[in-house]
Design a protein around this motif. Structure first.
Motif, mmCIF file in Angstrom:
data_model
loop_
_atom_site.group_PDB
_atom_site.id
_atom_site.type_symbol
_atom_site.label_atom_id
_atom_site.label_comp_id
_atom_site.label_asym_id
_atom_site.label_seq_id
_atom_site.Cartn_x
_atom_site.Cartn_y
_atom_site.Cartn_z
ATOM 1 N N LEU A 158 0.839 -1.200 0.000
ATOM 2 C CA LEU A 158 0.000 0.000 0.000
ATOM 3 C C LEU A 158 0.875 1.252 0.000
ATOM 4 O O LEU A 158 1.846 1.343 0.759
ATOM 5 N N PRO A 159 0.562 2.243 -0.826
ATOM 6 C CA PRO A 159 1.376 3.469 -0.879
ATOM 7 C C PRO A 159 1.321 4.233 0.448
ATOM 8 O O PRO A 159 0.236 4.453 0.999
ATOM 9 N N LEU A 160 2.460 4.639 0.947
ATOM 10 C CA LEU A 160 2.528 5.404 2.183
ATOM 11 C C LEU A 160 1.726 6.701 2.070
ATOM 12 O O LEU A 160 1.116 7.163 3.037
ATOM 13 N N SER A 161 1.706 7.293 0.887
ATOM 14 C CA SER A 161 1.022 8.574 0.698
ATOM 15 C C SER A 161 -0.459 8.493 1.019
ATOM 16 O O SER A 161 -1.067 9.491 1.426
ATOM 17 N N LYS A 162 -1.048 7.327 0.880
ATOM 18 C CA LYS A 162 -2.470 7.164 1.168
ATOM 19 C C LYS A 162 -2.755 7.266 2.662
ATOM 20 O O LYS A 162 -3.871 7.595 3.073
ATOM 21 N N ARG A 163 -1.743 6.971 3.480
ATOM 22 C CA ARG A 163 -1.927 7.042 4.930
ATOM 23 C C ARG A 163 -1.527 8.405 5.487
ATOM 24 O O ARG A 163 -2.194 8.942 6.387
ATOM 25 N N VAL A 164 -0.463 8.972 4.960
ATOM 26 C CA VAL A 164 0.072 10.219 5.508
ATOM 27 C C VAL A 164 -0.967 11.333 5.480
ATOM 28 O O VAL A 164 -1.101 12.110 6.420
ATOM 29 N N GLY A 165 -1.742 11.421 4.420
ATOM 30 C CA GLY A 165 -2.708 12.502 4.299
ATOM 31 C C GLY A 165 -3.871 12.425 5.259
ATOM 32 O O GLY A 165 -4.664 13.365 5.348
ATOM 33 N N LEU A 166 -3.977 11.326 6.008
ATOM 34 C CA LEU A 166 -5.107 11.147 6.922
ATOM 35 C C LEU A 166 -4.750 11.466 8.368
ATOM 36 O O LEU A 166 -5.590 11.311 9.253
ATOM 37 N N PHE A 167 -3.525 11.936 8.606
ATOM 38 C CA PHE A 167 -3.079 12.220 9.977
ATOM 39 C C PHE A 167 -2.484 13.617 10.060
ATOM 40 O O PHE A 167 -1.735 14.032 9.184
ATOM 41 N N ASP A 168 -2.839 14.331 11.119
ATOM 42 C CA ASP A 168 -2.304 15.668 11.356
ATOM 43 C C ASP A 168 -1.550 15.671 12.684
ATOM 44 O O ASP A 168 -2.170 15.533 13.745
ATOM 45 N N PRO A 169 -0.228 15.811 12.676
ATOM 46 C CA PRO A 169 0.527 15.775 13.938
ATOM 47 C C PRO A 169 0.167 16.916 14.889
ATOM 48 O O PRO A 169 0.453 16.843 16.078
ATOM 49 N N ASP A 170 -0.448 17.972 14.361
ATOM 50 C CA ASP A 170 -0.870 19.092 15.207
ATOM 51 C C ASP A 170 -2.334 18.983 15.614
ATOM 52 O O ASP A 170 -2.942 19.979 16.044
ATOM 53 N N GLY A 171 -2.918 17.793 15.493
ATOM 54 C CA GLY A 171 -4.330 17.612 15.794
ATOM 55 C C GLY A 171 -4.751 18.096 17.178
ATOM 56 O O GLY A 171 -5.719 18.870 17.308
ATOM 57 N N PRO A 172 -4.069 17.685 18.262
ATOM 58 C CA PRO A 172 -4.491 18.133 19.594
ATOM 59 C C PRO A 172 -4.450 19.652 19.754
ATOM 60 O O PRO A 172 -5.364 20.257 20.329
ATOM 61 N N ARG A 173 -3.403 20.266 19.236
ATOM 62 C CA ARG A 173 -3.275 21.722 19.332
ATOM 63 C C ARG A 173 -4.360 22.430 18.528
ATOM 64 O O ARG A 173 -4.960 23.419 18.981
ATOM 65 N N ASN A 174 -4.646 21.905 17.336
ATOM 66 C CA ASN A 174 -5.688 22.496 16.512
ATOM 67 C C ASN A 174 -7.058 22.357 17.172
ATOM 68 O O ASN A 174 -7.880 23.282 17.133
ATOM 69 N N ALA A 175 -7.320 21.189 17.766
ATOM 70 C CA ALA A 175 -8.600 20.983 18.433
ATOM 71 C C ALA A 175 -8.756 21.925 19.614
ATOM 72 O O ALA A 175 -9.816 22.541 19.811
#
Length: 361
Positions: free
Chosen positions: A316-333
């Motif tokens: 499976l292409p890594l690019s398909k997974r990377v776009g579904l995660f935001d490392p700044d999610g907690p801060r943004n929330a």
């Protein structure tokens, strides 16, 4: 004086607690967590402990009661349950005293209704699945905003447009990127708290059939008589991020916590969705498969199926997974919730323009 933000978290599974801690830790002076069994498990955040509302003698249930007289706008409203009485009193007592600017509800339509009846605006955490019943729709309608702990691409296709328009999609609330070296022969099986223990006999069968693979099992597992030497039982851990990052392939259900952790690490994923209320995991698994981010199998595979599934997952292409995660999610929330709490009108349009540093110092 700045008014607090209440964050109610449900006690089924562990994802609710993990999300709450990640968000509230961004601004610990603003958030107060409300829930059951939180003592010593909230990273020092302020807590309001609530009595357990589950039926007597039951440790896990689907959050619904079978009463013929229960209103359609509620999922769980048992009659003559003393802990439920005390729970309601404690929540409304805290609201009356603390006067929160906002109540985040993760998740309970009853708490959302209770907060609204107590003149408190709510943000409802919307999980995946078919949540088109009267109770969920009323909770969505009564909230000033909805918060989804996953990317919009993973949302159920049948979600109504008006629900999507109220939704803040914030992936990455759990899970964290890691630089651990990948061990090419390790398959990590992750078993969560929200369902049954892993089937030790079936796991052992897979391990015996494939001795070239090292099987690591994180979470509760039934007894394994004469476990083969290529199995290691890691037990339960509050954080399996490092083990996930080091695995060549991760195997597990479609719970939000595990999915986010796998996406954070960018690891190949074989998803085995488990039965959950409102088809939550089946919906998430179907979307992961649709966008090419996971290999999905309906049940624990037979021993002969594993080589093909593992090879398919690794391709499976890594690019398909990377776009579904935001490392700044907690801060943004946290930023969005604080911006909403501090806006006099609770206007969603203010959230997109509130500078980060103005709401989180």
């Amino acid at each position: 004086m700045t008014r607090p933000i209440g964050y109610y978290l449900h006690h089924h599974g562990d994802g609710h607690r993990q999300r709450a801690i990640q968000i509230a830790s961004q601004a610990p002076d603003r958030f107060v967590l409300l829930g059951t069994g939180l003592a010593g498990r909230t990273a020092g955040l302020e807590v309001v402990d609530l009595p357990d509302d589950r039926p007597d003698g039951v440790t896990a249930f689907d959050g619904q009661d079978a009463s013929d007289s229960r209103p359609d706008a509620l999922h769980y409203a048992p009659v003559d349950h003393e802990n439920v009485r005390q729970r309601v009193a404690r929540v409304t007592g805290w609201i009356s005293t603390a006067r929160p600017a906002l109540m985040v509800v993760d998740v309970s339509v009853e708490i959302a209704m209770l907060a609204r009846l107590s003149a408190t605006p709510t943000v409802y955490v919307r999980l995946n699945g078919r949540r088109d019943d009267a109770a969920h729709l009323d909770a969505f309608r009564g909230a000033c905003a909805l918060l989804c702990p996953f990317a919009e691409a993973l949302d159920a296709p049948e979600t109504p447009a008006w629900v999507r328009s109220k939704t803040l999609y914030v992936p990455g609330l759990t899970g964290k990127p890691s630089t651990c070296a990948v061990q090419g022969d390790v398959v990590l099986v992750v078993v969560g708290k929200g369902g049954d223990a892993g089937d030790g006999v079936k796991i052992a069968e897979a391990a015996r059939a494939h001795p070239d693979v090292r099987w690591r099992i994180a979470g509760p597992v039934t007894d394994i008589p004469e476990a083969p030497s290529n199995i290691a039982l890691l037990g339960w851990s509050e954080d399996v991020s490092a083990q996930i990052a080091a695995a060549s392939v991760v195997v597990g259900g479609a719970g939000n916590g595990l999915v986010n952790a796998v996406l954070a690490a960018g690891r190949p994923f074989i998803c085995l969705p488990e039965p959950r209320p409102f088809d939550e995991q089946y919906t998430t698994a179907a979307r992961l498969e649709a966008v090419g981010a996971a290999v999905v199998h309906p049940a624990w595979p037979a021993p002969a199926q594993w080589p093909g599934l593992l090879a398919q997952a690794r391709q499976l292409p890594l690019s398909k997974r990377v776009g579904l995660f935001d490392p700044d999610g907690p801060r943004n929330a946290a930023r969005r919730l604080i911006g909403l709490a501090d806006s006099a009108t609770h206007d969603r349009s203010l959230l997109a323009t509130a500078p980060m540093d103005e709401v989180i110092s």
